[in-house]
Scaffold this motif. Structure first.
Motif, PDB file in Angstrom:
ATOM      1  N   TYR A  58       0.833  -1.206   0.000  1.00 25.96           N
ATOM      2  CA  TYR A  58       0.000   0.000   0.000  1.00 25.96           C
ATOM      3  C   TYR A  58       0.864   1.249   0.000  1.00 25.96           C
ATOM      4  O   TYR A  58       2.040   1.226   0.390  1.00 25.96           O
ATOM      5  N   ALA A  59       0.237   2.335  -0.469  1.00 20.24           N
ATOM      6  CA  ALA A  59       0.876   3.638  -0.490  1.00 20.24           C
ATOM      7  C   ALA A  59      -0.108   4.671   0.049  1.00 20.24           C
ATOM      8  O   ALA A  59      -1.319   4.422   0.103  1.00 20.24           O
ATOM      9  N   MET A  60       0.414   5.840   0.451  1.00 21.22           N
ATOM     10  CA  MET A  60      -0.422   6.890   1.030  1.00 21.22           C
ATOM     11  C   MET A  60      -0.121   8.216   0.349  1.00 21.22           C
ATOM     12  O   MET A  60       0.982   8.439  -0.157  1.00 21.22           O
ATOM     13  N   SER A  61      -1.120   9.098   0.372  1.00 16.07           N
ATOM     14  CA  SER A  61      -0.961  10.411  -0.221  1.00 16.07           C
ATOM     15  C   SER A  61      -1.919  11.387   0.455  1.00 16.07           C
ATOM     16  O   SER A  61      -2.930  10.981   1.042  1.00 16.07           O
ATOM     17  N   LYS A  62      -1.641  12.676   0.341  1.00 16.74           N
ATOM     18  CA  LYS A  62      -2.551  13.712   0.812  1.00 16.74           C
ATOM     19  C   LYS A  62      -3.472  14.205  -0.304  1.00 16.74           C
ATOM     20  O   LYS A  62      -4.307  15.077  -0.092  1.00 16.74           O
ATOM     21  N   SER A  63      -3.307  13.639  -1.491  1.00 13.31           N
ATOM     22  CA  SER A  63      -4.113  14.032  -2.648  1.00 13.31           C
ATOM     23  C   SER A  63      -4.637  12.792  -3.347  1.00 13.31           C
ATOM     24  O   SER A  63      -3.952  11.754  -3.396  1.00 13.31           O
ATOM     25  N   PRO A  64      -5.848  12.843  -3.925  1.00 13.86           N
ATOM     26  CA  PRO A  64      -6.378  11.666  -4.620  1.00 13.86           C
ATOM     27  C   PRO A  64      -5.602  11.305  -5.883  1.00 13.86           C
ATOM     28  O   PRO A  64      -5.738  10.194  -6.386  1.00 13.86           O
ATOM     29  N   THR A  65      -4.795  12.226  -6.380  1.00 12.86           N
ATOM     30  CA  THR A  65      -4.016  11.934  -7.582  1.00 12.86           C
ATOM     31  C   THR A  65      -2.514  11.842  -7.301  1.00 12.86           C
ATOM     32  O   THR A  65      -1.696  11.934  -8.202  1.00 12.86           O
ATOM     33  N   GLY A  66      -2.162  11.664  -6.020  1.00 12.88           N
ATOM     34  CA  GLY A  66      -0.772  11.497  -5.661  1.00 12.88           C
ATOM     35  C   GLY A  66      -0.078  12.825  -5.438  1.00 12.88           C
ATOM     36  O   GLY A  66      -0.736  13.869  -5.394  1.00 12.88           O
ATOM     37  N   PRO A  67       1.258  12.833  -5.235  1.00 12.99           N
ATOM     38  CA  PRO A  67       2.161  11.679  -5.361  1.00 12.99           C
ATOM     39  C   PRO A  67       1.973  10.663  -4.232  1.00 12.99           C
ATOM     40  O   PRO A  67       1.565  11.018  -3.123  1.00 12.99           O
ATOM     41  N   TRP A  68       2.287   9.401  -4.556  1.00 13.04           N
ATOM     42  CA  TRP A  68       2.094   8.299  -3.623  1.00 13.04           C
ATOM     43  C   TRP A  68       3.418   7.888  -2.987  1.00 13.04           C
ATOM     44  O   TRP A  68       4.428   7.769  -3.678  1.00 13.04           O
ATOM     45  N   GLU A  69       3.369   7.646  -1.689  1.00 11.51           N
ATOM     46  CA  GLU A  69       4.545   7.172  -0.966  1.00 11.51           C
ATOM     47  C   GLU A  69       4.316   5.744  -0.503  1.00 11.51           C
ATOM     48  O   GLU A  69       3.371   5.457   0.239  1.00 11.51           O
ATOM     49  N   HIS A  70       5.159   4.846  -0.975  1.00  3.87           N
ATOM     50  CA  HIS A  70       5.047   3.440  -0.585  1.00  3.87           C
ATOM     51  C   HIS A  70       5.299   3.290   0.909  1.00  3.87           C
ATOM     52  O   HIS A  70       6.272   3.821   1.446  1.00  3.87           O
ATOM     53  N   LYS A  71       4.408   2.567   1.607  1.00  2.00           N
ATOM     54  CA  LYS A  71       4.502   2.461   3.064  1.00  2.00           C
ATOM     55  C   LYS A  71       4.767   1.037   3.553  1.00  2.00           C
ATOM     56  O   LYS A  71       4.900   0.815   4.752  1.00  2.00           O
ATOM     57  N   MET A 113      -8.309  -5.256   9.847  1.00  2.14           N
ATOM     58  CA  MET A 113      -7.119  -4.450   9.617  1.00  2.14           C
ATOM     59  C   MET A 113      -7.117  -3.276  10.589  1.00  2.14           C
ATOM     60  O   MET A 113      -8.163  -2.673  10.840  1.00  2.14           O
ATOM     61  N   THR A 114      -5.968  -2.937  11.155  1.00  7.91           N
ATOM     62  CA  THR A 114      -5.876  -1.821  12.100  1.00  7.91           C
ATOM     63  C   THR A 114      -4.778  -0.858  11.678  1.00  7.91           C
ATOM     64  O   THR A 114      -3.861  -1.211  10.929  1.00  7.91           O
ATOM     65  N   TYR A 115      -4.886   0.368  12.204  1.00  4.37           N
ATOM     66  CA  TYR A 115      -3.975   1.438  11.839  1.00  4.37           C
ATOM     67  C   TYR A 115      -3.082   1.822  13.017  1.00  4.37           C
ATOM     68  O   TYR A 115      -3.472   1.677  14.180  1.00  4.37           O
ATOM     69  N   ASN A 116      -1.915   2.326  12.699  1.00  2.58           N
ATOM     70  CA  ASN A 116      -1.056   2.961  13.688  1.00  2.58           C
ATOM     71  C   ASN A 116      -1.488   4.418  13.872  1.00  2.58           C
ATOM     72  O   ASN A 116      -2.287   4.956  13.098  1.00  2.58           O
ATOM     73  N   SER A 117      -0.952   5.081  14.890  1.00  2.00           N
ATOM     74  CA  SER A 117      -1.361   6.448  15.197  1.00  2.00           C
ATOM     75  C   SER A 117      -1.032   7.430  14.080  1.00  2.00           C
ATOM     76  O   SER A 117      -1.682   8.472  13.934  1.00  2.00           O
ATOM     77  N   ASP A 118      -0.017   7.116  13.256  1.00  2.00           N
ATOM     78  CA  ASP A 118       0.360   8.023  12.164  1.00  2.00           C
ATOM     79  C   ASP A 118      -0.392   7.730  10.871  1.00  2.00           C
ATOM     80  O   ASP A 118      -0.093   8.321   9.828  1.00  2.00           O
ATOM     81  N   GLY A 119      -1.354   6.812  10.932  1.00  2.00           N
ATOM     82  CA  GLY A 119      -2.146   6.484   9.751  1.00  2.00           C
ATOM     83  C   GLY A 119      -1.651   5.303   8.964  1.00  2.00           C
ATOM     84  O   GLY A 119      -2.361   4.807   8.073  1.00  2.00           O
ATOM     85  N   THR A 120      -0.434   4.842   9.221  1.00  2.00           N
ATOM     86  CA  THR A 120       0.051   3.643   8.539  1.00  2.00           C
ATOM     87  C   THR A 120      -0.698   2.418   9.047  1.00  2.00           C
ATOM     88  O   THR A 120      -1.384   2.467  10.076  1.00  2.00           O
ATOM     89  N   ILE A 121      -0.581   1.325   8.326  1.00  2.00           N
ATOM     90  CA  ILE A 121      -1.366   0.125   8.593  1.00  2.00           C
ATOM     91  C   ILE A 121      -0.483  -0.941   9.233  1.00  2.00           C
ATOM     92  O   ILE A 121       0.647  -1.177   8.789  1.00  2.00           O
ATOM     93  N   LYS A 122      -1.000  -1.572  10.273  1.00  2.00           N
ATOM     94  CA  LYS A 122      -0.265  -2.655  10.919  1.00  2.00           C
ATOM     95  C   LYS A 122      -0.287  -3.886  10.012  1.00  2.00           C
ATOM     96  O   LYS A 122      -1.347  -4.324   9.569  1.00  2.00           O
ATOM     97  N   GLU A 123       0.890  -4.430   9.753  1.00  2.00           N
ATOM     98  CA  GLU A 123       0.984  -5.560   8.827  1.00  2.00           C
ATOM     99  C   GLU A 123       0.285  -6.790   9.401  1.00  2.00           C
ATOM    100  O   GLU A 123       0.439  -7.132  10.579  1.00  2.00           O
ATOM    101  N   LEU A 124      -0.462  -7.457   8.542  1.00  2.00           N
ATOM    102  CA  LEU A 124      -1.195  -8.660   8.929  1.00  2.00           C
ATOM    103  C   LEU A 124      -0.388  -9.906   8.607  1.00  2.00           C
ATOM    104  O   LEU A 124       0.370  -9.927   7.627  1.00  2.00           O
ATOM    105  N   PRO A 125      -0.574 -10.978   9.377  1.00  2.00           N
ATOM    106  CA  PRO A 125      -0.054 -12.276   8.940  1.00  2.00           C
ATOM    107  C   PRO A 125      -0.897 -12.783   7.775  1.00  2.00           C
ATOM    108  O   PRO A 125      -1.875 -12.137   7.368  1.00  2.00           O
ATOM    109  N   TYR A 126      -0.546 -13.928   7.250  1.00  2.00           N
ATOM    110  CA  TYR A 126      -1.330 -14.518   6.159  1.00  2.00           C
ATOM    111  C   TYR A 126      -2.761 -14.764   6.635  1.00  2.00           C
ATOM    112  O   TYR A 126      -3.014 -14.984   7.822  1.00  2.00           O
ATOM    113  N   PHE A 127      -3.725 -14.741   5.704  1.00  2.00           N
ATOM    114  CA  PHE A 127      -5.144 -14.801   6.053  1.00  2.00           C
ATOM    115  C   PHE A 127      -5.488 -15.930   7.023  1.00  2.00           C
ATOM    116  O   PHE A 127      -6.229 -15.735   7.991  1.00  2.00           O
TER     117      PHE A 127
END
Length: 452
Positions: free
Chosen positions: A226-239, A291-305
């Motif tokens: 996944y990637a995150m951005s402050k705009s719907p059209t990017g730029p995107w930062e891989h997280k 799925m859960t988020y960290n306080s900075d908005g990033t996502i906590k990585e999940l194990p396999y399903f």
């Protein structure tokens, strides 16, 4: 002739035992009666509408002709609504394969399904209901750049300001703004800067001030990046990854929703097919995990399903007509509207019912006073069979028994009294045959409990 028949029954019994153990311990795929892929979940009101692609039962490579719909109000029990659209809904396409990863959104009372047809761009269908019928309003693709085959895997998002965007592509990520009518575009197609580890299958959503783009990460094996951005059209930062690359599956395609205050990531794997064989074929299944988020908005990585936990959200109401194709687990069963040797039915029904198979409905709330009886609608051509109504386990308390005789394939209602059906229980419909018939016992249409 007796020994091969005994061997077949033994193999079936072993397979069912493995499947039963798997669903009790592991977070197995949501759907077991068909092969499903490319999850496109959408929340509307209190219901999750889960649209999927469909791998045919005999698929070796990608053999995909239509799109399916499942619904749930608790994340674990899913009702099958069957095929809601197919390649035949696009008159301009003459092929019989290529129904790839779709996306569905609702706007102003209309439902829009964006359907990539492999090698022929992305078409759009429109309906007045999430269940269809979906119709082609254009008579041509919405997007089709014939110089390449990159136009796959659309994800559509309507932003807070009313502007709508469609993202898609392999190996590049493309974006275009959609007009208010949702069936035409505004402006030029944008090519996003290459996102690290991106392969295909973008899925777009927003949370707070952040825009997110999940995707199938570089093959093979794929994970969910996944990637995150402050705009719907990017730029995107891989997280990083929602779920890392793993040899336990080959491909992936994410779908992310918020439902009843929790976030869920859907994806795909081969875990149902693996109950039958270790060899590879494109017969995939959709899974989900919280799925859960960290306080900075990033996502906590999940194990396999399989290693995740998927808890039920709310309880299941048994005091209504419940279509039999509503289940948390039903491995070995099939759902259809038309049995080759039986009548057409207005709704789906469960068929291919063999001795020892069962339907599990999780978290059924019978209330403090409990249920007095249960009615089912079934049909049988030959000797029929028996339904044992059990609580909390396939070998749990036998709350009721219903014998299904030969109905000459006419649907009839059968009723049993229930005992100890108070409070919340997992409900099992366990199917039993006789010495004369152990396979294809009967068809199961619907059931309903009655209060004391």
């Amino acid at each position: 002739m007796k020994e091969p028949k005994k061997l077949l029954l033994f193999i079936l019994a072993v397979g069912m035992s493995i499947a039963a153990a798997a669903q009790e311990v592991l977070n197995m795929p949501l759907i077991q009666t068909k092969y499903t892929a490319d999850p496109a979940p959408y929340v509307h009101g209190d219901t999750i509408y889960l649209y999927t692609t469909h791998d045919e039962d005999d698929a070796e490579g990608f053999k995909m002709k239509d799109w399916l719909l499942y619904t749930s109000t608790d994340m674990v029990n899913w009702q099958d609504h069957g095929v809601v659209a197919s390649l035949k809904d696009f008159p301009w396409y003459k092929g019989d394969n290529g129904a790839w990863a779709e996306c569905v959104v609702e706007r102003n009372g209309k439902w829009y399904m964006y359907c990539p047809i492999h090698g022929h761009g992305i078409g759009v269908l429109v309906a007045d209901s999430p269940y269809g019928p979906f119709k082609d309003p254009l008579g041509k693709p919405l997007v089709w750049r014939q110089e390449h085959w990159d136009d796959i895997d659309p994800s559509v998002w309507i932003d807070d300001d009313g502007r709508a965007y469609m993202y898609w592509g392999n190996p590049h990520t493309y974006c275009v703004e959609l007009a208010e009518d949702m069936i035409s575009t505004k402006g030029e197609i944008m090519t996003m800067s290459q996102i690290e580890d991106y392969q295909e299958g973008p899925w777009f959503w927003k949370r707070g001030d952040w825009y997110y783009l999940a995707f199938a990460s570089t093959c093979c094996p794929e994970g969910i990046g996944y990637a995150m951005s402050k705009s719907p059209t990017g730029p995107w930062e891989h997280k990083g990854h929602i779920m890392d690359h793993t040899p336990r599956t080959r491909g992936n395609h994410p779908g992310v929703i918020e439902y009843k205050g929790k976030w869920y990531c859907f994806g795909l794997n081969y875990d149902i097919f693996r109950l039958e064989t270790s060899r590879h074929a494109e017969r995939r299944s959709v899974s989900a995990a919280e799925m859960t988020y960290n306080s900075d908005g990033t996502i906590k990585e999940l194990p396999y399903f399989i290693d995740c936990k998927l808890e039920q959200v709310g309880h299941f109401n048994p005091y209504r007509r419940v279509e039999a194709e509503t289940m948390a687990w039903g491995y070995g069963l099939k759902t259809t509207r038309a049995n080759p040797s039986g009548p057409w039915n207005e709704t789906l029904f469960v068929t291919d019912i063999d001795d020892g198979e069962y339907i599990l409905v999780r978290g059924v709330d019978f209330g403090d006073k409990g249920a007095a009886s249960l009615t089912v609608s079934c049909s049988a051509l030959l000797y029929g069979g028996r339904i044992e109504v059990r609580l909390d386990d396939v070998d749990g308390w036998k709350a009721g028994i219903i014998d299904i005789p030969n109905t000459k394939f006419k649907y009839q209602e059968f009723k049993t009294g229930l005992t100890r059906c108070t409070g919340v229980h997992d409900l099992y419909f366990v199917f039993k045959g006789s010495d004369k018939q152990r396979r294809n016992l009967f068809n199961f249409d619907w059931w309903k409990a009655e209060r004391k």
